[in-house]
Design an enzyme around this catalytic site. Structure first.
Site, mmCIF file in Angstrom:
data_model
loop_
_atom_site.group_PDB
_atom_site.id
_atom_site.type_symbol
_atom_site.label_atom_id
_atom_site.label_comp_id
_atom_site.label_asym_id
_atom_site.label_seq_id
_atom_site.Cartn_x
_atom_site.Cartn_y
_atom_site.Cartn_z
ATOM 1 N N ASN A 197 50.176 14.750 11.554
ATOM 2 C CA ASN A 197 49.582 16.006 11.312
ATOM 3 C C ASN A 197 48.246 16.320 10.656
ATOM 4 O O ASN A 197 47.589 17.006 11.308
ATOM 5 C CB ASN A 197 50.745 17.068 10.643
ATOM 6 N N HIS A 247 57.835 13.614 9.039
ATOM 7 C CA HIS A 247 58.608 14.397 8.684
ATOM 8 C C HIS A 247 59.507 14.088 7.250
ATOM 9 O O HIS A 247 60.867 14.236 7.000
ATOM 10 C CB HIS A 247 59.623 15.132 9.796
ATOM 11 N N TYR A 256 55.020 10.701 17.263
ATOM 12 C CA TYR A 256 54.067 10.953 16.079
ATOM 13 C C TYR A 256 53.038 9.910 15.919
ATOM 14 O O TYR A 256 51.830 10.027 15.587
ATOM 15 C CB TYR A 256 54.699 11.398 14.735
#
Length: 783
Positions: A197, A247, A256
């Site tokens: 992210n 996460h 990811y």
């Protein structure tokens, strides 16, 4: 090579040809980003580019023709004004920007049939302005639902589109669009981001700087990127042992991880040679991760499901598709790596793709990736690298991968720090038991579709291969979206010498009273599977699933089971049946199973039907069917009392004659040294190997441990290698004794202290808290 777009003025009134200057360095990097998005140095008239470009053009034409020029949404099927559901509204807004990006690609790319089309450009510029004034602007509340759509998804598509049509955007429009990005992508949100992210947000910052020509924004993105490079010891990020977590507690090398690697590859290539080039020396960790993190989880073109989180439930997103995207990201990263790294990775990538007999190696890739991969496959000077042989443990994410010349296996576990499974956004609704010792195996090219061929919507989720689980019914997505559901156990992990391994998992059931101790000993041509202390409340039915093979739509295999005197051969579906006293079984085109001491083997060959919608709210409701052969052992019933155990051997790739012969002579080649709630261990004389999982301290044969530990010792000629780990990760020292005469210590890790060397070997291990393996190599005396 993609051609540039026409720069002639348009008369729509929505835009004008800019008459303000553009900084040369910004424009150069925008051109470089265009090439990274669209690909370069390919002939648009050559296949498969010609076909892909025509498909892009047809799709863009359809969206152009259906675009609405009225208040509200740009497309009727993406009406973000017609729903009260915040998640749906934000995803439709994001996808509207995604379509504008596609239209812009068709305008800029050659060979689409729309290249340089003024009306298409007019539609793109109208759409950007419409979405900005309607939904994505600096006045929209920044706490909108589904942060990813507002901070990553929408701004990336918006900024990509702005780069593609930048020569046709008025300065006023650019200012409005980057203001909207600044409104949602704040310093505070970037600072608290992690892992993939954070890479995505850094990419947004850099592109925002290039589009708006603000050097400080590019610098901010580069500076924020440095937080991704160091190894972490908890939470999200890359670990020194090769694990990758997102996460907080989900192993995510495959999805990811791909986003992280692809984003970094693009940023490093984009900024290379510029005044904003990424120079952080810790970026070396990313290059090292290709071999340590990503390569072990890639197999013949696929990336293993046990590191792909909730993505396993997405229709059209198979392990092979995710694998090809990851391979393309590795090739892209190579553009900024050393020559040695780049050449090695290209050889690995070529091998993975050429061996993928399930999916065509160029399918599913974007034109940009295609422009890098096709030349690689056509390059006669690059020899494809073979699959490696060896064992890799990822202690921080409770995963292990075992590779032999003819087969590969993976085991997926959960613990106090790794969740049972991930569910969220209506995805992976039946993934409850994927962390309960799920054991996947591939035995050759014919089985590369084993888990890609509609496995997840059709498999019985209570009978995943390798697991010991309760049959207790669980609600979809139990216990809820993003719930931090983890078993309260610590002894999960193992030790390896790089070739063989001892892996164990202390099991606690999800919303169940189930308890069990499970061990896997990964050897040269087999996996020895032990279970002990299996118990649950009286009303719970507990199964250990030996295997659950996806036989495809039409089966076509032969199953054989033998008990020493009787041999049963079956070639088609059969209802549930028990094979009393079964000592071995074999499935054609896969391999065999040996049941030590004989078991009441439960088996069913059935056609199972399911839908993608049942496991993922975004999937289709169309029914799908596949045939399955399920082999399992029943526990906790009157015939198998609580506290039961099991011992069986997987022989991947073995034929019927081999399995039958090995079953008759099991005592000659395999010794079970322990299988109880305190220790589980094996000895294989032909390999000079002993391995014990000490759930508690104790003695098993010549090995003694003073505390919980996984211990593996292998003696070849007069060299002995002793490997020890503390899967509980307590950080407390422990002593290990090998009751074997030793004449010399050749090598030991700094964490190993030699307390005695002579009639026996006694070591003190300072294991730390990472769960990794600690080694000592010695010279042994003659027997």
């Amino acid at each position: 090579m993609p051609t540039g777009a026409s720069e002639r003025p348009e008369n729509s009134g929505h835009h004008k040809h800019p008459d303000h200057p553009r900084h040369t360095e910004f424009s150069e990097l925008r051109a470089r980003w265009t090439h990274l998005m669209l690909g370069r140095d390919f002939d648009p008239a050559e296949q498969p580019f010609k076909y892909r470009l025509s498909v892009l053009g047809k799709e863009a034409r359809t969206h152009h023709e259906t675009m609405l020029r009225a208040p509200g949404p740009l497309w009727s099927d993406l009406d973000f004004t017609a729903t009260q559901d915040a998640h749906t509204r934000s995803s439709r807004m994001r996808d509207s920007y995604k379509r504008l990006r596609l239209l812009a690609q068709a305008f800029v790319q050659p060979g689409t049939g729309l290249t340089g089309d003024g009306k298409l450009l007019d539609a793109v510029l109208y759409g950007l302005h419409h979405l900005n004034t309607t939904v994505y602007n600096a006045s929209t509340p920044s706490d909108s639902a589904n942060w990813w759509d507002w901070q990553i998804g929408a701004p990336q598509h918006l900024l990509d589109t702005c780069v593609l049509v930048h020569p046709h955007l008025a300065a006023e429009r650019i200012h409005q669009y980057v203001q909207a990005v600044d409104h949602f992508v704040t310093d505070a949100k970037v600072d608290k981001s992690t892992g993939a992210n954070r890479v995505d947000l850094c990419l947004v910052l850099v592109l925002r700087g290039l589009v708006g020509e603000r050097s400080e924004k590019v610098e901010q993105g580069v500076e924020a990127l440095s937080a991704v490079f160091p190894h972490v010891t908890s939470g999200d990020g890359l670990y020194a042992d090769g694990s990758l977590i997102q996460h907080g507690n989900v192993p995510y090398t495959g999805t990811y991880g791909q986003i992280l690697l692809d984003g970094l590859g693009r940023l490093l290539a984009l900024l290379h040679g510029s005044r904003w080039a990424v120079t952080d020396p810790l970026r070396r960790n990313i290059y090292d991760a290709v071999d340590r993190t990503f390569a072990p989880c890639l197999h013949d073109g696929l990336v293993m499901d046990h590191v792909s989180g909730r993505a396993i439930s997405r229709q059209g997103d198979s392990d092979h598709g995710r694998g090809h995207s990851l391979i393309a990201a590795i090739v892209l990263l190579g553009e900024s790596a050393t020559v040695a790294d780049r050449q090695r990775w290209r050889a690995m990538a070529k091998g993975w793709l050429q061996r993928d007999s399930w999916t065509e190696p160029l399918s599913g890739l974007g034109i940009d990736s295609l422009s890098r991969i096709k030349p690689l496959l056509d390059d006669d000077d690059t020899e494809p690298a073979p699959e490696p042989v060896g064992h890799t443990i990822f202690p921080a994410m409770n995963r292990a991968v075992h590779r032999r010349p003819q087969w590969t296996a993976t085991v997926s576990m959960s613990s106090e720090w790794i969740t049972y499974y991930e569910t969220g956004n209506g995805e992976n609704l039946h993934g409850w038991h994927t962390g309960q010792g799920m054991l996947f195996t591939w035995t050759g090219a014919g089985e590369l579709g084993q888990y890609a061929d509609a496995f997840w919507p059709t498999v019985d989720p209570y009978r995943l291969p390798g697991t010991t689980v309760s049959r207790k019914t669980l609600a979809d997505g139990y216990p809820g979206d993003w719930h931090d559901a983890k078993p309260g156990v610590r002894w999960v992990g193992g030790t390896t010498d790089g070739t063989y391994a001892a892996i164990g998992q202390n099991i606690r059931g999800l919303n169940s009273t189930l308890q069990a101790k499970k061990s896997w000993f990964f050897l040269d041509d087999c996996v020895v599977c032990l279970g002990a202390g299996i118990r649950a409340a009286a009303r719970e039915l507990i199964d250990t699933v030996v295997d659950n093979r996806n036989l495809g739509e039409h089966g076509g295999r032969t199953f054989t089971a033998g008990d020493g005197t009787t041999l049963t051969e079956l070639t088609g579906p059969f209802p549930h049946r028990t094979f009393p006293g079964a000592r071995w079984a074999q499935l054609s085109d896969h391999g065999g199973y040996i049941f030590i001491g004989g078991v009441n083997l439960q088996a069913v060959w059935e056609k199972r039907e399911g839908t993608w919608r049942a496991i993922n709210r975004g999937g289709s409701t169309a029914p799908i069917s596949r045939e399955y052969l399920t082999l399992y052992l029943a526990h906790g019933t009157p015939s198998r009392p609580a506290g039961s155990d099991y011992a069986y051997v997987l022989l991947p790739g073995a034929g019927r004659a081999t399995v039958k012969s090995r079953a008759k002579k099991t005592d000659n080649w395999l010794k079970l040294s322990a299988n109880n709630e305190n220790q589980q261990g094996v000895a294989v004389p032909a390999l000079g190997l002993r391995a014990v999982n000490f759930w508690y301290g104790g003695t098993v044969g010549p090995l003694t441990a003073t505390a919980p530990a996984a211990v593996l010792v292998r003696e070849v000629d007069t060299t002995g290698t002793l490997c020890v780990s503390d899967p509980k990760r307590t950080g407390e020292s422990l002593d290990v004794t090998w009751d074997r005469p030793v004449t010399e210590v050749i090598f030991h890790d700094p964490s190993v202290e030699v307390l005695h060397c002579g009639t026996s070997l006694k070591l003190r291990i300072d294991p730390g808290t990472a769960g990794t393996t600690h080694r000592c190599v010695v010279r042994t005396a003659a027997p």
